[in-house]
Design a protein around this motif. Structure first.
Motif, PDB file in Angstrom:
ATOM      1  N   TRP A   1      -0.816   9.041   7.681  1.00 39.59           N
ATOM      2  CA  TRP A   1      -1.954   9.905   7.977  1.00 39.59           C
ATOM      3  C   TRP A   1      -2.015  10.186   9.485  1.00 39.59           C
ATOM      4  O   TRP A   1      -1.272   9.588  10.273  1.00 39.59           O
ATOM      5  CB  TRP A   1      -3.256   9.264   7.486  1.00 39.59           C
ATOM      6  N   VAL A   2      -2.909  11.100   9.889  1.00 40.93           N
ATOM      7  CA  VAL A   2      -3.044  11.468  11.288  1.00 40.93           C
ATOM      8  C   VAL A   2      -4.524  11.583  11.629  1.00 40.93           C
ATOM      9  O   VAL A   2      -5.337  12.004  10.811  1.00 40.93           O
ATOM     10  CB  VAL A   2      -2.312  12.805  11.581  1.00 40.93           C
ATOM     11  N   THR A   3      -4.865  11.180  12.854  1.00 42.65           N
ATOM     12  CA  THR A   3      -6.225  11.334  13.382  1.00 42.65           C
ATOM     13  C   THR A   3      -6.128  11.831  14.823  1.00 42.65           C
ATOM     14  O   THR A   3      -5.049  11.814  15.442  1.00 42.65           O
ATOM     15  CB  THR A   3      -6.997   9.997  13.355  1.00 42.65           C
ATOM     16  N   ALA A   4      -7.253  12.290  15.341  1.00 46.77           N
ATOM     17  CA  ALA A   4      -7.298  12.770  16.717  1.00 46.77           C
ATOM     18  C   ALA A   4      -7.310  11.589  17.689  1.00 46.77           C
ATOM     19  O   ALA A   4      -7.918  10.551  17.423  1.00 46.77           O
ATOM     20  CB  ALA A   4      -8.533  13.641  16.929  1.00 46.77           C
ATOM     21  N   ASN A   5      -6.624  11.762  18.823  1.00 49.23           N
ATOM     22  CA  ASN A   5      -6.630  10.758  19.875  1.00 49.23           C
ATOM     23  C   ASN A   5      -7.786  11.057  20.833  1.00 49.23           C
ATOM     24  O   ASN A   5      -8.251  12.190  20.942  1.00 49.23           O
ATOM     25  CB  ASN A   5      -5.294  10.776  20.616  1.00 49.23           C
ATOM     26  N   LYS A   6      -8.272  10.067  21.518  1.00 47.28           N
ATOM     27  CA  LYS A   6      -9.324  10.229  22.516  1.00 47.28           C
ATOM     28  C   LYS A   6      -8.749   9.965  23.903  1.00 47.28           C
ATOM     29  O   LYS A   6      -8.076   8.952  24.096  1.00 47.28           O
ATOM     30  CB  LYS A   6     -10.476   9.258  22.244  1.00 47.28           C
ATOM     31  N   PRO A   7      -8.983  10.814  24.915  1.00 44.89           N
ATOM     32  CA  PRO A   7      -9.779  12.048  24.864  1.00 44.89           C
ATOM     33  C   PRO A   7      -9.008  13.246  24.303  1.00 44.89           C
ATOM     34  O   PRO A   7      -9.590  14.255  23.971  1.00 44.89           O
ATOM     35  CB  PRO A   7     -10.135  12.284  26.323  1.00 44.89           C
ATOM     36  N   GLN A   8      -7.669  13.140  24.223  1.00 48.52           N
ATOM     37  CA  GLN A   8      -6.895  14.240  23.662  1.00 48.52           C
ATOM     38  C   GLN A   8      -5.604  13.705  23.086  1.00 48.52           C
ATOM     39  O   GLN A   8      -5.166  12.593  23.402  1.00 48.52           O
ATOM     40  CB  GLN A   8      -6.590  15.308  24.712  1.00 48.52           C
ATOM     41  N   GLY A   9      -4.993  14.535  22.218  1.00 43.99           N
ATOM     42  CA  GLY A   9      -3.734  14.133  21.611  1.00 43.99           C
ATOM     43  C   GLY A   9      -3.905  13.838  20.134  1.00 43.99           C
ATOM     44  O   GLY A   9      -4.927  14.139  19.522  1.00 43.99           O
ATOM     45  N   ALA A  10      -2.865  13.232  19.569  1.00 44.14           N
ATOM     46  CA  ALA A  10      -2.862  12.920  18.138  1.00 44.14           C
ATOM     47  C   ALA A  10      -2.332  11.512  17.925  1.00 44.14           C
ATOM     48  O   ALA A  10      -1.541  10.994  18.725  1.00 44.14           O
ATOM     49  CB  ALA A  10      -2.005  13.928  17.369  1.00 44.14           C
ATOM     50  N   VAL A  11      -2.780  10.886  16.825  1.00 44.57           N
ATOM     51  CA  VAL A  11      -2.334   9.540  16.466  1.00 44.57           C
ATOM     52  C   VAL A  11      -1.803   9.587  15.027  1.00 44.57           C
ATOM     53  O   VAL A  11      -2.569   9.783  14.084  1.00 44.57           O
ATOM     54  CB  VAL A  11      -3.488   8.515  16.561  1.00 44.57           C
ATOM     55  N   PHE A  12      -0.488   9.455  14.889  1.00 44.42           N
ATOM     56  CA  PHE A  12       0.131   9.373  13.562  1.00 44.42           C
ATOM     57  C   PHE A  12       0.335   7.898  13.234  1.00 44.42           C
ATOM     58  O   PHE A  12       0.858   7.131  14.062  1.00 44.42           O
ATOM     59  CB  PHE A  12       1.476  10.097  13.539  1.00 44.42           C
ATOM     60  N   GLN A  13      -0.072   7.506  12.026  1.00 39.88           N
ATOM     61  CA  GLN A  13       0.069   6.118  11.602  1.00 39.88           C
ATOM     62  C   GLN A  13       0.615   6.067  10.184  1.00 39.88           C
ATOM     63  O   GLN A  13       0.294   6.916   9.350  1.00 39.88           O
ATOM     64  CB  GLN A  13      -1.293   5.409  11.639  1.00 39.88           C
ATOM     65  N   PHE A  14       1.461   5.061   9.950  1.00 40.08           N
ATOM     66  CA  PHE A  14       1.859   4.809   8.567  1.00 40.08           C
ATOM     67  C   PHE A  14       1.893   3.312   8.312  1.00 40.08           C
ATOM     68  O   PHE A  14       2.154   2.504   9.215  1.00 40.08           O
ATOM     69  CB  PHE A  14       3.184   5.483   8.198  1.00 40.08           C
ATOM     70  N   MET A  15       1.554   2.966   7.097  1.00 38.43           N
ATOM     71  CA  MET A  15       1.422   1.579   6.692  1.00 38.43           C
ATOM     72  C   MET A  15       2.384   1.314   5.549  1.00 38.43           C
ATOM     73  O   MET A  15       2.465   2.089   4.595  1.00 38.43           O
ATOM     74  CB  MET A  15      -0.027   1.320   6.262  1.00 38.43           C
ATOM     75  N   LEU A  16       3.140   0.220   5.638  1.00 36.49           N
ATOM     76  CA  LEU A  16       4.145  -0.114   4.625  1.00 36.49           C
ATOM     77  C   LEU A  16       3.952  -1.552   4.165  1.00 36.49           C
ATOM     78  O   LEU A  16       3.616  -2.432   4.974  1.00 36.49           O
ATOM     79  CB  LEU A  16       5.552   0.036   5.201  1.00 36.49           C
ATOM     80  N   PRO A  17       4.164  -1.834   2.874  1.00 32.69           N
ATOM     81  CA  PRO A  17       4.047  -3.214   2.394  1.00 32.69           C
ATOM     82  C   PRO A  17       5.210  -4.067   2.894  1.00 32.69           C
ATOM     83  O   PRO A  17       6.334  -3.592   3.026  1.00 32.69           O
ATOM     84  CB  PRO A  17       4.080  -3.065   0.873  1.00 32.69           C
ATOM     85  N   THR A  18       4.938  -5.321   3.153  1.00 32.40           N
ATOM     86  CA  THR A  18       5.989  -6.234   3.580  1.00 32.40           C
ATOM     87  C   THR A  18       6.883  -6.590   2.394  1.00 32.40           C
ATOM     88  O   THR A  18       6.558  -6.304   1.239  1.00 32.40           O
ATOM     89  CB  THR A  18       5.390  -7.523   4.157  1.00 32.40           C
ATOM     90  N   LEU A  19       8.007  -7.226   2.703  1.00 31.57           N
ATOM     91  CA  LEU A  19       8.949  -7.632   1.663  1.00 31.57           C
ATOM     92  C   LEU A  19       8.270  -8.542   0.641  1.00 31.57           C
ATOM     93  O   LEU A  19       8.434  -8.374  -0.560  1.00 31.57           O
ATOM     94  CB  LEU A  19      10.151  -8.340   2.297  1.00 31.57           C
ATOM     95  N   ALA A  20       7.463  -9.491   1.109  1.00 31.59           N
ATOM     96  CA  ALA A  20       6.784 -10.427   0.201  1.00 31.59           C
ATOM     97  C   ALA A  20       5.825  -9.682  -0.719  1.00 31.59           C
ATOM     98  O   ALA A  20       5.713  -9.980  -1.908  1.00 31.59           O
ATOM     99  CB  ALA A  20       6.031 -11.484   1.004  1.00 31.59           C
ATOM    100  N   ARG A  21       5.120  -8.668  -0.180  1.00 31.22           N
ATOM    101  CA  ARG A  21       4.170  -7.899  -0.994  1.00 31.22           C
ATOM    102  C   ARG A  21       4.894  -7.128  -2.097  1.00 31.22           C
ATOM    103  O   ARG A  21       4.463  -7.118  -3.243  1.00 31.22           O
ATOM    104  CB  ARG A  21       3.413  -6.931  -0.083  1.00 31.22           C
ATOM    105  N   ARG A  22       6.030  -6.465  -1.759  1.00 32.77           N
ATOM    106  CA  ARG A  22       6.781  -5.681  -2.746  1.00 32.77           C
ATOM    107  C   ARG A  22       7.339  -6.586  -3.839  1.00 32.77           C
ATOM    108  O   ARG A  22       7.336  -6.242  -5.009  1.00 32.77           O
ATOM    109  CB  ARG A  22       7.903  -4.904  -2.070  1.00 32.77           C
ATOM    110  N   GLU A  23       7.829  -7.795  -3.452  1.00 29.61           N
ATOM    111  CA  GLU A  23       8.384  -8.704  -4.453  1.00 29.61           C
ATOM    112  C   GLU A  23       7.294  -9.230  -5.368  1.00 29.61           C
ATOM    113  O   GLU A  23       7.508  -9.477  -6.551  1.00 29.61           O
ATOM    114  CB  GLU A  23       9.118  -9.857  -3.768  1.00 29.61           C
ATOM    115  N   TRP A  24       6.072  -9.389  -4.816  1.00 28.67           N
ATOM    116  CA  TRP A  24       4.952  -9.829  -5.650  1.00 28.67           C
ATOM    117  C   TRP A  24       4.558  -8.748  -6.646  1.00 28.67           C
ATOM    118  O   TRP A  24       4.227  -9.027  -7.791  1.00 28.67           O
ATOM    119  CB  TRP A  24       3.772 -10.177  -4.752  1.00 28.67           C
TER     120      TRP A  24
END
Length: 597
Positions: free
Chosen positions: A570-593
């Motif tokens: 996803w993406v959100t606005a940066n303060k005071p200007q710009g953009a912040v792109f973030q992505f979240m991924l499960p860890t190896l232990a989470r995927r195996e569970w």
């Protein structure tokens, strides 16, 4: 069916002049291209069984029960049935479940509305924001983000539509939703016919004397209900004896197994003989269940067709009350569903192939943008090697030769060669066309490799890079090349966005952190001009771009890759200007569970 008065949701067609064209709100073709969610046989079978029981036990409420089951199975926000009035001038909403339940009894004009368009073309349709074409639907809140409609018929005559609605952007309908809704539409045809028959029967009974009507109703009991259900031919139904003999059956069941009424009358039909050998153990289990509880829960099996072919079916059974050796069986032909499953798997396979091709093309395009800086990265160690080689020649020609200096120069030549080889290896890994390879990935290492690859381009555009990488991050399970493609796209996009700025700092921050205890969060933050006014979600739409020469596929592919790794981008606005792109991924232990071996 009752002829309802016009509701507040209706308007006359002349007031709709200037509305948006139909094609502008249709996205049925897009629905067929979307990845389909997996088929849930258990949930679908349970819904069909519940509807069959409801039709036998409480037919006057079957339409509302059908709307409730459509909402449940398709996981929509609203669901319902629209039926034509007797004068065929409008539709009324006969049954609604979900958020639109308060609008039950409302409706739309026959000559100008989504239901009318579906019946006119006699095909399913997916609409988006239909109030743009049909302004009167603006009063039906919450507004419909997407509406999927399927027509249904009785004896060849179109009588209405079954529909589902999503009221937000998080729920997108796909080909599996269409298949399920078409299946429910076939049931709606039979249910409508049955309800109409029951209404006619009520009129006949009401015309007779009360005493006679009461006696007839008491005498008919359960047998009359089942007889009506059998004759309706909604699903296959047969009356069985304990020895497997079929006493009676409706036309639908006979069509499923390929036999005629003459075969039935001869007494030669036996459901046990119609069952292939490998399914008899499952049948014996259901027979025992019948003996204990009086009901055999629906299960899948195969019947032998008269032609020798096998017919996949869903079968359930129940004993007659008070009887020990007779009962009724319910049969649903699953042939269309099985074909749909095969088609869905083929579509998914082709979708994955196209996605890989697009991802590869995107990597090549991105590497093309970096060609100048990559050439510089390779030329540096090559130039250094030449310099060290010339120095070594000088030391060799000295009298006497300085062997120590020559050795040091050769060591530096080897070091430069290895440095060039690493750059080339990184390039080859990214441009190579290969199927996804799931492996353990240390995300911090992957990030540093991408920064090294794009370092020249970033520096040439006057951008400073800072990293804040969390220590001891757990490994991720994924395709290293695909994840590096996401990172490279985000870095190049941020660099290009900042390069057009005439003033202000050009800073790029890349950071990693643990999110909760089982996900890794990666953040790419810039001080560029910020997000476009159209909104952040549009950035991830295919073919949407803010670049003059862009194709609009990079971020769409990035989101697809991240979601394919069970993550979120996803993406959100940066303060005071710009953009912040973030992505979240499960860890190896989470995927195996989640997916134990």
């Amino acid at each position: 069916m009752t002829n309802h008065a016009q509701s507040k949701s209706d308007v006359d067609a002349p007031t709709l002049v200037g509305a948006a064209p139909l094609d502008s709100i249709l996205c049925t073709e897009e629905l067929l291209r979307r990845p389909s969610r997996p088929i849930d046989h258990e949930k679908e079978n349970s819904a069909l069984s519940a509807l069959v029981r409801a039709l036998a036990d409480s037919p006057h409420t079957i339409l509302q029960t059908l709307a409730d089951k459509v909402l449940e199975v398709l996981q929509a926000d609203s669901a319902g049935l629209s039926l034509l009035t007797k004068d065929e001038k409008r539709f009324y909403w006969a049954a609604i479940s979900g958020e639109w339940r308060p609008h039950i009894g409302g409706g739309t004009p026959r000559n100008f509305g989504p239901c009318g368009d579906v019946l006119d073309r006699n095909i399913p349709m997916l609409f988006t924001h239909w109030e743009r074409r049909y302004p009167y639907l603006s009063s039906a809140t919450p507004l419909a983000t997407e509406g999927l409609l399927v027509p249904f018929h009785v004896k060849g005559r179109a009588v209405g539509t079954v529909w589902v609605i999503s009221h937000g952007s998080s729920r997108k309908f796909d080909a599996e939703d269409l298949r399920l809704l078409e299946s429910m539409g076939r049931f709606a045809s039979g249910a409508y016919h049955t309800v109409q028959s029951i209404e006619d029967l009520k009129v006949e009974i009401a015309a007779r004397e009360k005493a006679e009507a009461a006696v007839r109703e008491m005498a008919s009991g359960l047998q009359a209900k089942i007889r009506r259900l059998v004759d309706a031919n909604i699903i296959g139904i047969f009356i069985w004896a304990s020895d497997g003999g079929i006493i009676d059956a409706n036309d639908t069941f006979l069509s499923i197994v390929g036999y005629s009424r003459r075969d039935l009358a001869s007494g030669s039909l036996n459901w046990k003989k119609l069952t292939a050998a490998e399914w008899r153990a499952a049948d014996e289990k259901r027979v025992h269940e019948l003996e204990v509880t009086g009901i055999a829960q629906p299960y899948e099996k195969e019947y032998l067709h008269r032609s020798g072919d096998r017919v996949p079916v869903l079968v359930g059974a129940a004993k007659f009350e008070g009887a020990t050796d007779e009962g009724v069986g319910f049969v649903v032909d699953l042939t269309d569903r099985k074909r749909a499953e095969v088609a869905a798997r083929e579509i998914e396979r082709r979708y994955q192939e196209v996605r890989q091709e697009l991802a590869h093309a995107n990597r090549l395009a991105t590497m093309g943008q970096l060609s100048a800086s990559i050439a510089h990265e390779i030329n540096q160690p090559i130039g250094a090697s030449i310099t060290y080689a010339n120095a070594a020649l000088v030391w060799l020609r000295a009298q006497p030769p300085d062997v120590k200096e020559v050795g040091q120069a050769l060591d530096l030549i080897v070091e430069s060669g290895l440095r060039a080889a690493k750059v080339i290896d990184r390039i080859r890994a990214l441009v190579k066309k290969a199927p996804p390879r799931m492996e353990n990935v240390q995300i911090n290492e992957a990030i540093l490799e991408v920064i090294a690859l794009a370092h020249g381009e970033i520096a040439n555009r006057g951008v400073s890079v800072e990293t804040q990488l969390a220590e001891r991050l757990p490994a991720l399970k994924g395709d290293r090349v695909q994840l590096q493609q996401v990172l490279l796209n985000l870095l190049v996009n941020a660099t290009e966005a900042m390069s057009g700025m005439r003033e202000g700092a050009r800073e790029l921050l890349i950071s990693t952190a643990m999110n909760n205890s089982d996900h890794v969060l990666v953040t790419v933050q810039d001080t560029g001009p910020g997000l476009a006014p159209e909104g952040p979600d549009r950035l991830f739409e295919a073919f949407y771009t803010t670049k003059p020469n862009g194709l609009g596929m990079g971020l769409s592919i990035c989101r697809s890759i991240v979601e394919g790794h069970q993550g979120r981008l996803w993406v959100t606005a940066n303060k005071p200007q710009g953009a912040v792109f973030q992505f979240m991924l499960p860890t190896l232990a989470r995927r195996e569970w989640q997916h134990p071996s």
